[in-house]
Write an enzyme that holds these catalytic residues in place. Structure first.
Site, PDB file in Angstrom:
ATOM      1  CD  GLU A 173      -2.727   1.317   0.170  1.00 12.22           C
ATOM      2  OE1 GLU A 173      -3.281   0.337  -0.357  1.00 12.22           O
ATOM      3  OE2 GLU A 173      -2.848   2.476  -0.260  1.00 12.22           O
TER       4      GLU A 173
ATOM      5  CD  GLU B 112       5.600  -9.847  -5.990  1.00 17.87           C
ATOM      6  OE1 GLU B 112       5.782  -9.569  -7.191  1.00 17.87           O
ATOM      7  OE2 GLU B 112       4.790  -9.233  -5.265  1.00 17.87           O
TER       8      GLU B 112
ATOM      9  CG  HIS C 256       1.994  -8.290  -7.281  1.00 17.43           C
ATOM     10  ND1 HIS C 256       2.577  -7.892  -6.098  1.00 17.43           N
ATOM     11  CD2 HIS C 256       0.940  -7.479  -7.481  1.00 17.43           C
ATOM     12  CE1 HIS C 256       1.909  -6.875  -5.601  1.00 17.43           C
ATOM     13  NE2 HIS C 256       0.901  -6.599  -6.420  1.00 17.43           N
TER      14      HIS C 256
ATOM     15  NE  ARG D 221      -2.399   4.982  -4.331  1.00 18.67           N
ATOM     16  CZ  ARG D 221      -2.822   5.268  -3.101  1.00 18.67           C
ATOM     17  NH1 ARG D 221      -3.078   6.509  -2.757  1.00 18.67           N
ATOM     18  NH2 ARG D 221      -2.979   4.316  -2.227  1.00 18.67           N
TER      19      ARG D 221
ATOM     20  CB  CYS E  29       1.892  -3.288  -7.422  1.00 21.90           C
ATOM     21  SG  CYS E  29       0.133  -3.012  -7.572  1.00 21.90           S
TER      22      CYS E  29
HETATM   23  N1  GLN Z   1      -3.323   0.016  -4.784  1.00 16.99           N
HETATM   24  C1  GLN Z   1      -2.115  -0.021  -4.028  1.00 16.99           C
HETATM   25  C2  GLN Z   1      -1.582   1.395  -3.854  1.00 16.99           C
HETATM   26  O1  GLN Z   1      -2.146   2.320  -4.279  1.00 16.99           O
HETATM   27  C3  GLN Z   1      -1.081  -0.908  -4.701  1.00 16.99           C
HETATM   28  C4  GLN Z   1      -1.515  -2.372  -4.678  1.00 16.99           C
HETATM   29  C5  GLN Z   1      -0.410  -3.368  -4.781  1.00 16.99           C
HETATM   30  O2  GLN Z   1       0.754  -3.071  -4.532  1.00 16.99           O
HETATM   31  N2  GLN Z   1      -0.780  -4.582  -5.112  1.00 16.99           N
HETATM   32  O3  GLN Z   1      -0.577   1.596  -3.296  1.00 16.99           O
END
Ligand code: GLN
Length: 192
Positions: free
Chosen positions: A47, A173, A171, A104, A77
């Site tokens: 996040e 990973e 992702h 985002r 992300c």
């Molecule tokens: N939506 C998240 C953000 O704004 C990111 C989500 C993720 O890393 N899978 O930071």
């Protein structure tokens, strides 16, 4: 070669596993001194707004901003959002290492997460579609002239490369492939 993983929040251990599959030990980065001697750093998914808060609290914001200008960095992300030059929806500060706007949560909420094959651009390694896991992923817009697209999903860019900086909205990973990590390690080796 010493590779760091920002470890304040988010999906840290899958990266440690990938690196160890490739014979490299990953190092937790939780405070400024952890950046010393690193050949590169991974900013994991999680996040981004929470990471911003924790980066400031750990006095890591300024040192990390300098680090990402000099050394290979891969943002996944939330990590990619941290690297973008501009962040919207909502707006938030960023490290400004990648000439792109990150929107985002543009691919939907947590419950709308999905797995889709992402298509490589011709110049990427041996160019075959790869599985991409998308979890509240950002969309990349208004790419600067130096930003190369490595992977796309339905003609939208989902993995980018600019100099020493890599960013993916999905992702890698969380799938069995370790090609992406291999690619990042190559960048780190070349810049050593
Ligand atoms: N939506 C998240 C953000 O704004 C990111 C989500 C993720 O890393 N899978 O930071």
């Amino acid at each position: 070669m010493k590779i760091g993983i920002l470890s304040l929040q988010g999906a840290v251990s899958p990266h440690l596993d990938k690196l160890s599959e490739l014979g490299v030990r990953g190092h937790w980065v939780k405070q400024p001194k952890d950046l010393e001697d690193l050949s590169g750093i991974i900013l994991p998914g999680g996040e981004s707004s929470t990471m911003l808060h924790l980066l400031r609290k750990a006095h890591l914001w300024e040192p990390l901003k300098l680090f990402v200008q000099k050394k290979p960095t891969w943002g996944i992300c939330a990590g990619a959002i941290l690297l973008a030059k501009e962040v919207v929806s909502p707006q938030q500060p960023s490290l400004e290492a990648l000439d792109v706007r990150a929107v985002r949560n543009a691919y939907g909420r947590q419950t709308e997460s999905f797995i889709e094959r992402v298509k490589p651009s011709v110049q990427w390694m041996d160019a075959e579609p790869m599985e991409g896991v998308f979890i509240r992923a950002p969309r990349f817009e208004t790419l600067g002239p130096q930003v190369k697209i490595l992977f796309s999903l339905d003609s939208e860019p989902v993995m980018l490369h600019q100099g020493k900086t890599l960013a993916s909205s999905f992702h890698p990973e969380l799938t069995s492939a370790n090609k992406f990590h291999q690619f990042f390690l190559k960048l780190c080796q070349e810049s050593c």
